[in-house]
Design an enzyme around this catalytic site. Structure first.
Site, PDB file in Angstrom:
ATOM      1  N   ILE A 297      43.537  41.408  53.124  1.00 46.91           N
ATOM      2  CA  ILE A 297      44.095  42.660  52.623  1.00 46.91           C
ATOM      3  C   ILE A 297      45.374  42.378  51.842  1.00 46.91           C
ATOM      4  CG2 ILE A 297      44.954  44.949  53.268  1.00 46.91           C
ATOM      5  CD1 ILE A 297      43.352  44.697  55.850  1.00 46.91           C
ATOM      6  N   CYS A 298      45.469  42.975  50.659  1.00 53.04           N
ATOM      7  CA  CYS A 298      46.633  42.781  49.798  1.00 53.04           C
ATOM      8  C   CYS A 298      47.738  43.746  50.218  1.00 53.04           C
ATOM      9  CB  CYS A 298      46.235  43.035  48.342  1.00 53.04           C
ATOM     10  SG  CYS A 298      47.611  42.945  47.174  1.00 53.04           S
ATOM     11  N   MET A 299      48.633  43.238  51.077  1.00 46.04           N
ATOM     12  CA  MET A 299      49.769  44.034  51.551  1.00 46.04           C
ATOM     13  C   MET A 299      50.984  43.128  51.681  1.00 46.04           C
ATOM     14  SD  MET A 299      48.121  46.451  54.548  1.00 46.04           S
ATOM     15  CE  MET A 299      49.763  46.983  55.079  1.00 46.04           C
TER      16      MET A 299
END
Length: 377
Positions: A297-299
């Site tokens: 997840i791109c966070m």
């Protein structure tokens, strides 16, 4: 003399003999359930050793462990496992530990180490003068008052913990108790301990708070430890914004496959909470929602740059839920029908997730983080 009073006296003695500035052996902290000491080697290397004191002390021996991989420290701790009977007393075990470490490192046994037995021998029958007896009686009376006060404090803490545990379902309390038993077992088996004391303590606290959480009880998410490991969590995310397309997809998924959740995996390293967990989606396959190849997840929150040790696990879970909705995540129903052999990119895996996340971090370390335009999802 009660066991409680005896333990307090031993702790006072150890702190007096081994202050924090002792040149060879130091008692860094001491409480009724744990003692932390430090051995200073001839080359000024320091080795931290922990001692957990059981409720049945001195009938059951304290548990010793260290995060150090030094073979000398491991051997000295292992020798303590063979001690039983009257030698279970904390001061005698501490004396044996310090003596063993000095001998193994070929340094003279410090004179302070030899002081440890004397007061205990006096308690076990050495004759004293009447004046000494009078003084001891006075000290014991003072100790009794202090014991009563401290016992009240301990009882208060236990009552408080009991009240907190009343908010946790019996099934989850059993999980917590089993984890504590596993930790004690591993501490007795030197080399079998996984992770670190710091990470384990924080993860136990996080899990307990999760079990007490209103969001957990309302079924917004659920948690299952993989193989009873505190360092490997499977999380079923069941509650997302009911007005979102992702929520509608989950309802379709329930109708088609009988499940209405997004399965996350969260793994922790021994330096948690100072480093973030690694989070990935296991199933179903998601399009959009800032989900990368392999399920990562791109966070920014999940990177070292954006992470804070103050973040709770529940806060991370809820933030992931919000991020998926914000990124207009949709379930790719067709991907699950495509065999992995024909189209491996339609399947999630740990290796692919780690690689895509590593590439993402490298890109953002160079270019910084930004919020994508709306048209990019």
């Amino acid at each position: 003399m009660s066991c409680f009073q005896q333990l307090r006296q031993e702790l006072r003695q150890l702190e007096a003999v081994f202050p924090k500035d002792h040149e060879r052996f130091r008692v860094e902290s001491a409480s009724l359930d744990e003692v932390t000491c430090i051995f200073v080697s001839p080359t000024d290397d320091t080795f931290v050793i922990h001692c957990n004191i059981n409720e049945n002390y001195p009938h059951s021996s304290p548990m010793w462990f260290s995060e150090s991989e030094d073979p000398v420290v491991s051997a000295a701790i292992e020798n303590l496992a063979n001690v039983s009977g009257a030698s279970n007393l904390l001061v005698r075990l501490m004396k044996q530990l310090a003596t063993s470490l000095c001998n193994m490192y070929n340094v003279p046994v410090h004179a302070d180490i030899l002081k440890l037995d004397a007061p205990m021998e006096q308690q076990n029958g050495e004759e004293s003068s009447e004046s000494e007896d009078d003084g001891m009686d006075s000290d014991l009376n003072e100790d009794a008052d202090e014991d009563h006060f401290e016992m009240d404090e301990v009882t208060s803490e236990r009552d408080k913990k009991k009240e907190e545990d009343e908010d946790i379902d019996t099934e989850n309390l059993i999980v917590l108790e089993r984890l504590k038993m596993n930790q004690r077992r591993d501490y007795l088996k030197q080399g079998a301990v996984s992770g670190s004391v710091q990470a384990t303590d924080r993860l136990m606290k996080e899990l307990r708070n999760v079990y007490r959480s209103d969001s957990f009880k309302r079924g917004i998410y659920s948690v299952e430890l993989v193989n009873d490991s505190l360092y490997d969590w499977n999380i079923k995310l069941q509650g997302v914004d009911p007005d979102s397309a992702l929520y509608a997809d989950l309802m379709v998924l329930k109708e088609k496959e009988g499940r209405d959740f997004i399965l996350l995996n969260m793994t922790f390293k021994e330096n948690f909470p100072f480093d973030p967990p690694f989070v990935r989606i296991i199933a179903p396959i998601i399009n959009g929602g800032y989900v990368l190849g392999g399920g990562a997840i791109c966070m920014e929150l999940l990177t070292k740059q954006g992470w804070s040790s103050a973040y709770t696990i529940e806060a991370v879970i809820m933030q992931i839920s919000a991020t998926l909705v914000k990124g207009k995540a949709r379930i790719n129903f067709n991907a699950n029908k495509t065999p992995a052999v024909r189209n491996p990119h339609n399947q999630y895996s740990l290796a692919r997730a780690q690689q895509s996340f590593k590439s993402l971090v490298q890109i953002h370390e160079k270019n910084g983080w930004f919020t994508p335009p709306k048209e990019d999802g």
